[in-house]
Design an enzyme around this catalytic site. Structure first.
Site, short mmCIF file in Angstrom:
data_model
loop_
_atom_site.label_atom_id
_atom_site.label_comp_id
_atom_site.label_asym_id
_atom_site.label_seq_id
_atom_site.Cartn_x
_atom_site.Cartn_y
_atom_site.Cartn_z
CE1 TYR A 61 -6.45 3.40 0.02
CE2 TYR A 61 -4.54 3.27 0.46
CZ TYR A 61 -5.50 2.65 -0.31
OH TYR A 61 -5.16 1.76 -1.12
CB CYS A 115 -14.87 2.98 -12.32
SG CYS A 115 -15.99 4.43 -12.01
N GLY A 143 10.64 7.40 -5.50
CA GLY A 143 10.26 8.79 -5.23
C GLY A 143 9.58 8.67 -3.59
CB THR A 187 3.90 17.09 -3.93
OG1 THR A 187 4.18 15.71 -4.05
CG2 THR A 187 2.46 17.09 -3.57
CG ASP A 244 -7.53 4.67 -3.17
OD1 ASP A 244 -8.74 4.70 -3.31
OD2 ASP A 244 -6.75 4.11 -3.72
CD GLU A 264 -2.83 -0.84 -0.02
OE1 GLU A 264 -3.02 0.46 -0.56
OE2 GLU A 264 -3.60 -1.62 -0.77
#
Ligand code: SF4
Length: 347
Positions: free
Chosen positions: A121, A192, A82, A299, A139, A38
């Site tokens: 999460y 999806c 990263g 980010t 998430d 995860e």
């Protein structure tokens, strides 16, 4: 509770049994394995994670081995993934598990949530997948699926929306909690999805999906517009002397903490200024082999990078000089710098 949501478990679980992908971290329910996968999968594609996951577990097969791994080796195992704070937090959390939980992965949601680097999460994913507890793991995939199923145009990045999704899902969680969590993730990843038209004709939920009925699926989910990222220019020096390359270690805190890098300086220097900078470090330049422009996106910022490959006459003490083999084997270079190294190797 909306009626269409209550149909989800009965529809999704049989579909998941048939359609689930065979992934390395689905071979068992070991909490260490679920946790590691995860964390690796945050911000990284499944295909890219597979190799990292196998190598990491081959080197560090237990939480105890992770807790005592030295940082350079740890960074090397993570090199290219990263977001290195993720792996530093993995080690810190492993140390907490060893020191405060006798080396046994805790089962309580609150204890798991208290571990470094674990948010709601990941705690939900571990509780449900490893221990079959009725805890949702919400998430971006799950938010998108929910927004479409409910035809809900609330921006999915609003914390209140996320809390609502979690609490509504937890009301409908079936006994096969781990499979339900993975089925939701699988639906969001395979049918999806985020950057392509949803494959509604193949979706087990299309008979009760409100966005499918309203033909709004492709406009959902809605997100709050992002702020522009900060742009930073930097000049990177790839300095070679007798087959060795100059590296320097980044500070212990801040962006890319404790990783290795090629020497650099703020701003995009033209060649004369770059030569002057190298000389100010006590270097005599023999040859300038190449100049290369690269970009790296973080980010919150974008680095616009200009790299100079220079051959120097004598090594100076300001830097640590690594052979090419040692860079490949031991030095974790973040992608912002490693892209110059890869370009040099493929010259
Ligand atoms: Fe997503 Fe389409 Fe399935 Fe609705 S029917 S959940 S929009 S894939």
């Amino acid at each position: 509770m909306e009626e269409n949501l209550t149909k989800l478990p009965d529809v999704l679980l049989p579909w998941f049994d048939e359609a689930k992908r065979d992934l390395p971290w689905r071979q068992d329910r070991e909490p260490y394995h679920i946790w590691l996968s995860e964390i690796m999968l945050q911000q990284t594609r499944v295909e890219a994670v597979k190799g990292y996951y196998a190598r990491f577990l081959a080197e560090l097969p237990t939480v105890q081995a992770l807790a005592r791994c030295d940082d350079d080796k740890l960074h090397k195992l993570w090199e290219g993934l990263g977001y290195y704070s993720r792996v530093r937090n993995l080690k810190k959390a492993a140390q907490v598990i060893v020191n405060e939980h006798s080396g046994i992965f805790p089962k309580e949601y609150d204890q798991i949530l208290a571990l470094p680097g674990i948010g709601d999460y990941t705690a939900g994913a571990i509780c449900s997948i490893a221990f079959d507890q009725k805890k949702a793991a919400v998430d971006g995939n799950v938010l998108r699926v929910y927004a479409r199923l409910m035809d809900d145009a609330t921006p999915i990045d609003q914390p209140a929306f996320k809390a609502q999704v979690r609490s509504q899902l937890e009301e409908i969680y079936p006994d096969r909690a781990g499979d339900f969590t993975q089925a939701l993730m699988e639906l969001g990843a395979t049918l999806c999805g985020p950057n392509w038209a949803p494959k509604c004709d193949s979706c087990p939920c299309h008979s009760f999906c409100k966005a499918f009925a309203a033909k709004t699926a492709e406009n959902l989910p809605v997100k709050t517009p992002k702020k522009q990222k900060r742009q930073e220019d930097r000049t990177v020096f790839i300095l070679e002397c007798d087959g060795c390359f100059a590296l320097t270690k980044r500070p212990d805190t801040g962006l890319l903490a404790s990783l290795w890098q090629f020497p650099d300086t703020p701003g995009k220097l033209e060649l004369p200024a770059a030569l002057q900078m190298a000389e100010s470090w006590g270097l005599q330049i023999k040859d300038v082999r190449r100049q290369l422009e690269k970009k790296h996106i973080f980010t919150h910022s974008v680095w616009n990078l200009r790299g100079f490959f220079m051959e120097v006459k004598i090594k100076c003490d300001k830097f640590i000089w690594f052979s090419a083999d040692k860079i490949d084997a031991n030095a974790a270079l973040p992608t912002a710098y490693r892209q110059f190294w890869e370009a040099l190797k493929h010259d």
